[in-house]
Design a protein around this motif. Structure first.
Motif, PDB file in Angstrom:
ATOM      1  N   ASN A  13       3.986   6.985  -0.675  1.00  0.00           N
ATOM      2  CA  ASN A  13       4.124   5.961  -1.257  1.00  0.00           C
ATOM      3  C   ASN A  13       3.503   5.559  -2.708  1.00  0.00           C
ATOM      4  OD1 ASN A  13       5.243   4.514   1.488  1.00  0.00           O
ATOM      5  ND2 ASN A  13       3.080   3.779   1.986  1.00  0.00           N
ATOM      6  N   ILE A  14       3.478   6.679  -3.344  1.00  0.00           N
ATOM      7  CA  ILE A  14       2.278   6.552  -4.668  1.00  0.00           C
ATOM      8  C   ILE A  14       4.106   5.775  -5.865  1.00  0.00           C
ATOM      9  CG2 ILE A  14       4.161   8.716  -5.778  1.00  0.00           C
ATOM     10  CD1 ILE A  14      -0.252   7.618  -6.294  1.00  0.00           C
ATOM     11  N   GLY A  15       4.738   5.951  -5.450  1.00  0.00           N
ATOM     12  CA  GLY A  15       6.373   4.872  -6.508  1.00  0.00           C
ATOM     13  C   GLY A  15       5.696   3.562  -6.482  1.00  0.00           C
ATOM     14  N   ILE A  16       5.502   2.386  -5.360  1.00  0.00           N
ATOM     15  CA  ILE A  16       5.256   1.865  -5.185  1.00  0.00           C
ATOM     16  C   ILE A  16       4.164   1.124  -5.807  1.00  0.00           C
ATOM     17  CG2 ILE A  16       4.990   1.958  -2.508  1.00  0.00           C
ATOM     18  CD1 ILE A  16       6.388  -1.155  -4.456  1.00  0.00           C
ATOM     19  N   GLN A  25      -1.242  -4.773  -1.568  1.00  0.00           N
ATOM     20  CA  GLN A  25      -1.721  -3.769  -0.397  1.00  0.00           C
ATOM     21  C   GLN A  25      -1.914  -5.211   0.736  1.00  0.00           C
ATOM     22  OE1 GLN A  25      -5.016  -2.133  -1.449  1.00  0.00           O
ATOM     23  NE2 GLN A  25      -5.113  -2.067  -3.552  1.00  0.00           N
ATOM     24  N   ILE A  26      -1.945  -6.596  -0.207  1.00  0.00           N
ATOM     25  CA  ILE A  26      -1.999  -7.467   1.230  1.00  0.00           C
ATOM     26  C   ILE A  26      -0.534  -7.669   1.692  1.00  0.00           C
ATOM     27  CG2 ILE A  26      -0.899 -10.113   1.225  1.00  0.00           C
ATOM     28  CD1 ILE A  26      -2.984 -10.619  -0.495  1.00  0.00           C
ATOM     29  N   LEU A  27       1.057  -6.878   1.477  1.00  0.00           N
ATOM     30  CA  LEU A  27       2.029  -7.010   2.058  1.00  0.00           C
ATOM     31  C   LEU A  27       2.087  -5.812   2.600  1.00  0.00           C
ATOM     32  CD1 LEU A  27       4.544  -8.545  -0.860  1.00  0.00           C
ATOM     33  CD2 LEU A  27       3.985  -9.643   0.747  1.00  0.00           C
ATOM     34  N   SER A  28       1.855  -4.735   2.286  1.00  0.00           N
ATOM     35  CA  SER A  28       1.293  -3.643   3.107  1.00  0.00           C
ATOM     36  C   SER A  28       0.929  -3.409   4.216  1.00  0.00           C
ATOM     37  CB  SER A  28       1.637  -2.604   2.311  1.00  0.00           C
ATOM     38  OG  SER A  28      -0.561  -2.468   1.666  1.00  0.00           O
TER      39      SER A  28
END
Length: 198
Positions: free
Chosen positions: A101-104, A118-121
């Protein structure tokens, strides 16, 4: 213009930084060390609000403040890019398994919205770092920069529609209490508090 800065702030900042460092290296012994981050945010809030109030009282154009905020964001952004590129190069060469997930993660970091990503994931700040991320701690910079953009707007509206700085202060206090109540609603005892922290 009156300067509301006290040299004791430097001592408080040092102790806050020490608490954060000890938390990350001695989590079970200094379990509350992460609160040092909150101390940094409170001091920033006080200093920024004091500066805006002083400028408001002497009728200095608020546009100059936003120009300085933009310049401050640039001063943070470029070093962040350099450090991130160094870290990314290291991961590409030696720890490619950590590039998930480095792109996002990189895009939200560079746009100062990493905390919301970070909240959404559902990322946890407090979980053991079984899968460390290059961008985990950039959430703080995101929160700080969001504060630097949103708070001056809130201050200006509050000051414009109140007669004195004390009335404006009560509006800000009410907003802080509302924020505290919302955090209490979101927080569930016994569960990971990362959502509230971010």
């Amino acid at each position: 213009m009156k300067k509301n800065y006290f040299t004791q702030f430097d001592t408080i900042r040092f102790l806050a930084m020490l608490g954060i460092i000890l938390y990350h290296y001695l989590t079970h012994r200094v379990s509350g060390g992460f609160l040092g981050v909150d101390i940094f945010l409170v001091l920033s809030g006080y200093l920024v609000t004091s500066q805006m109030e002083s400028k408001y009282q002497v009728d200095i154009d608020e546009g100059s403040y936003f120009k300085k905020t933009w310049e401050r964001m640039g001063k943070v952004w470029w070093p962040m890019v350099i450090i991130t590129m160094v870290g990314l190069t290291y991961l590409l060469l030696f720890r490619q398994q950590l590039l998930v997930n480095i792109g996002i993660n990189l895009s939200t970091t560079l746009l100062f919205v990493n905390n919301w990503q970070q909240i959404l994931s559902g990322s946890s700040y407090f979980a053991n770092m079984l899968h460390p991320s290059l961008t985990t701690h950039y959430w703080y910079i995101a929160v700080y920069m969001q504060f630097m953009v949103i708070w001056p707007l809130f201050f200006k509206v509050s000051r414009r529609f109140t007669k004195t700085k004390w009335q404006s202060g009560l509006v800000m206090l009410a907003a802080a209490l509302l924020s505290g109540i919302l955090m209490a609603i979101v927080f569930t005892p016994g569960e990971d508090p990362s959502r509230v922290y971010y």
